[in-house]
Each structure stands twice: as C-alpha cells, then as structure tokens.
Design an enzyme around this catalytic site. Structure first.
Site, PDB file in Angstrom:
ATOM      1  N   HIS A 172       0.854  -1.196   0.000  1.00 58.75           N
ATOM      2  CA  HIS A 172       0.000   0.000   0.000  1.00 58.75           C
ATOM      3  C   HIS A 172       0.890   1.247   0.000  1.00 58.75           C
ATOM      4  O   HIS A 172       1.955   1.249   0.626  1.00 58.75           O
ATOM      5  CB  HIS A 172      -0.875   0.060   1.261  1.00 58.75           C
ATOM      6  CG  HIS A 172      -2.167  -0.706   1.186  1.00 58.75           C
ATOM      7  ND1 HIS A 172      -2.642  -1.458   2.241  1.00 58.75           N
ATOM      8  CD2 HIS A 172      -3.105  -0.821   0.204  1.00 58.75           C
ATOM      9  CE1 HIS A 172      -3.811  -2.010   1.906  1.00 58.75           C
ATOM     10  NE2 HIS A 172      -4.110  -1.637   0.682  1.00 58.75           N
ATOM     11  N   CYS A 266      -2.268   2.685   9.089  1.00 56.94           N
ATOM     12  CA  CYS A 266      -3.330   1.798   8.582  1.00 56.94           C
ATOM     13  C   CYS A 266      -4.505   1.717   9.539  1.00 56.94           C
ATOM     14  O   CYS A 266      -5.633   1.447   9.130  1.00 56.94           O
ATOM     15  CB  CYS A 266      -2.811   0.380   8.389  1.00 56.94           C
ATOM     16  SG  CYS A 266      -1.306   0.236   7.449  1.00 56.94           S
TER      17      CYS A 266
HETATM   18  N1  ARG Z   1      -4.222  -7.229   6.420  1.00 61.19           N
HETATM   19  C1  ARG Z   1      -4.550  -6.001   5.779  1.00 61.19           C
HETATM   20  C2  ARG Z   1      -4.477  -6.177   4.265  1.00 61.19           C
HETATM   21  O1  ARG Z   1      -3.607  -6.871   3.825  1.00 61.19           O
HETATM   22  C3  ARG Z   1      -3.633  -4.897   6.231  1.00 61.19           C
HETATM   23  C4  ARG Z   1      -4.043  -3.551   5.699  1.00 61.19           C
HETATM   24  C5  ARG Z   1      -3.020  -2.482   5.942  1.00 61.19           C
HETATM   25  N2  ARG Z   1      -3.535  -1.217   5.586  1.00 61.19           N
HETATM   26  C6  ARG Z   1      -2.858  -0.193   5.063  1.00 61.19           C
HETATM   27  N3  ARG Z   1      -3.457   0.905   4.896  1.00 61.19           N
HETATM   28  N4  ARG Z   1      -1.613  -0.331   4.669  1.00 61.19           N
HETATM   29  O2  ARG Z   1      -5.265  -5.648   3.521  1.00 61.19           O
END
Ligand code: ARG
Length: 285
Positions: A172, A266
């Site tokens: 991300h 996150c």
């Molecule tokens: N387990 C979640 C996923 O893989 C973690 C999300 C992390 N969020 C972020 N904004 N980086 O989607």
C-alpha cells in the site's frame, strides 16, 4: 520549529477497536494464518495509539467492529474522504470485500454523501492515497488499479499523481509515503519505481528518504498530528532528522497489527481531508 505550514488535515481520525482482529487469511507477505494474535496486547496497543493521537491534539471517532471482518481495524482502507464525500474502497481481495457494507453504513449514518467507483476497478482508499500540497499522491499495482485514479480524480476534483508500487512487502502507498508538512514527507524508494521517484522529486522539496530496513519496519506508516509524528518504530537516524525539523516523535508499538501487515497509519482514517481545491485541475498525470 517545524514548518509553520503544517498539513491542512490530520486532526480527526476514524478508528475501529480490534475486538475481532486476527490473522485469519493471507493476502500480503506479512500475514501467516497460523500466527496467533495476542488479543489483550492488541487491545492495549490500539488503546495506546488512540490515546496518543488524542494527546497530540486529534479527535478520534469510532466505528463498531464486526465479527468475521478481522481487517476492519485498518480503517485507512475504508475508502476516500473528501469533505462530506465518501468513496468506498473496491477491495482487491474477496476476504476484505465484506467490509464495504459496514463502512458505507457508518459513513451514511454520519451524513456523508456516498459516491461509488465503478464495479470491477480496485481501489483501497486512503491506504493508497495521501494528499500532499494540492495533489493526491496515489499508489497502484498490488491493491489499487491504475485505472481507478482517473475515476477518483473525476469524483473528487483532485489532481492525482500516480505512483507504481513495486515491492510486494510495501503493497500500500501508506507503507512508503508519509506527508509531514507542506514541504516534507517520508518516502521509501524501495517501494517506488523510477518514474514515481521522479514525480516525487518535483513534488516534495525536502524528502526524508527511508533506508530499506527502515521502510520494512513500517517507519513510513506514521500518523502526523501537527508537529507530532506517531510511528510504529523510529530508527535513530530518522528520529534525528524529524527532530531537527522540529517534530516530536512518539513511538507506538503495534507489533500485533504488524502480523497482519498494518501499522499506525493503517489503523486510522483521516476524516478532515478536503481534496479538489479550486486551484487544482482534474487531471491524472
Ligand atoms: N491485512 C490487511 C491487508 O492486507 C492490512 C491492511 C493495511 N492497511 C494499510 N493501509 N496499509 O489488507
């Protein structure tokens, strides 16, 4: 003192308590479904993050957790907020798609106008889009489609700068980029392609480049409240630079959440974002 001209957003956050958090599936390289999450420790870490944000001067508002949606805690991925407008995420993975109904219900109840990206185009909200100056820096590849950026620009009126994310561990944008004020941002070159870095050079006058190990400690996944930077980890080199710039660093350990591949940023979604300033053109570059 840090730049007087701080961020114009980041004083109001949505969070979701971790009552149903766990690592129940694997959709990023950090997740291992055999890992056990310590629920008490997760709760404590989450409470500590929320209270740290409040002490730093932010308001924290809450969303009800939901059984069977372990990643709902990562509110950054609920969608994109622009004033009174909410654009729900189109999650890449079916495992997270059930979150959308919950997110949409919350934002509708709060009086937001919900506007949809077209079906069939993935976009994971603020996890892949952070405002810097008068543009919306937007990541694509692992979770969001490049094609979603034009729709985001059209719906919000924001000028979007698209950046390709290239390292699956930094899947991300918010793991690779953290706006600090009007001139500065943390950036993890490990996660960006050459063209993205060229975009950055023109956009951010004073970047703080994270070393690869720093980026992989999720240093960039920090929440900035005025002059306070709330970080999952802070290696001395990064801390020294931030302090030289006048920021106060607070480390909030979130190792229970790192098991799911998420850090401080996150776990939050800024609700006070206003994109598409009158001067911004609706363009994608
Ligand atoms: N387990 C979640 C996923 O893989 C973690 C999300 C992390 N969020 C972020 N904004 N980086 O989607």
């Amino acid at each position: 003192m840090h730049d007087e001209d701080g961020l114009s957003w980041g004083r109001r956050y949505l969070m979701c308590p971790p009552s149903h958090f766990g690592v129940l599936y694997e959709i990023n390289p950090w997740m291992d479904a055999t890992t056990v999450v310590d629920a008490d420790s997760a709760r404590q870490q989450w409470e500590h993050l929320a209270s740290t944000l409040r002490v730093a001067g932010a308001e924290v508002v809450l969303m009800e957790p939901a059984d069977g949606l372990p990643d709902l805690v990562f509110t950054a991925n609920a969608g994109l907020v622009n004033g009174n407008q909410f654009i729900p995420s189109r999650f890449r993975h079916p495992e997270r798609q059930g979150e959308t109904d919950v997110d949409v219900q919350w934002f509708s109840e709060q009086g937001f106008t919900v506007e949809w990206l077209p079906d069939g185009v993935s976009n994971e909200g603020a996890g892949d889009a952070l405002p810097f100056g008068d543009v919306l820096v937007s990541g694509y590849h692992f979770r969001s489609d490049a094609a979603s950026h034009a729709y985001v620009s059209r719906l919000t009126g924001a000028a979007v700068r698209s950046v390709e994310l290239i390292d699956p561990r930094l899947y991300h944008l918010d793991l690779t980029f953290c706006p600090l004020d009007s001139r500065r941002a943390m950036v993890a070159p490990l996660g960006w392609d050459r063209y993205g870095l060229a975009v950055l050079e023109n956009l951010v006058p004073e970047p703080l480049f994270l070393e690869d190990e720093e980026a992989l400690e999720f240093c960039g996944n920090s929440v900035v409240v005025g002059s306070v930077v709330v970080m999952p980890a802070c290696p001395p080199r990064v801390g020294r630079q931030l302090e030289r710039w006048g920021f106060d660093v607070v480390v909030c350990p979130v190792d229970q959440f790192l098991k799911a591949g998420g850090g401080c940023r996150c776990l939050t979604l800024a609700l006070d974002v206003h994109l598409g300033l009158p001067s911004a053109e609706s363009t994608v570059t």
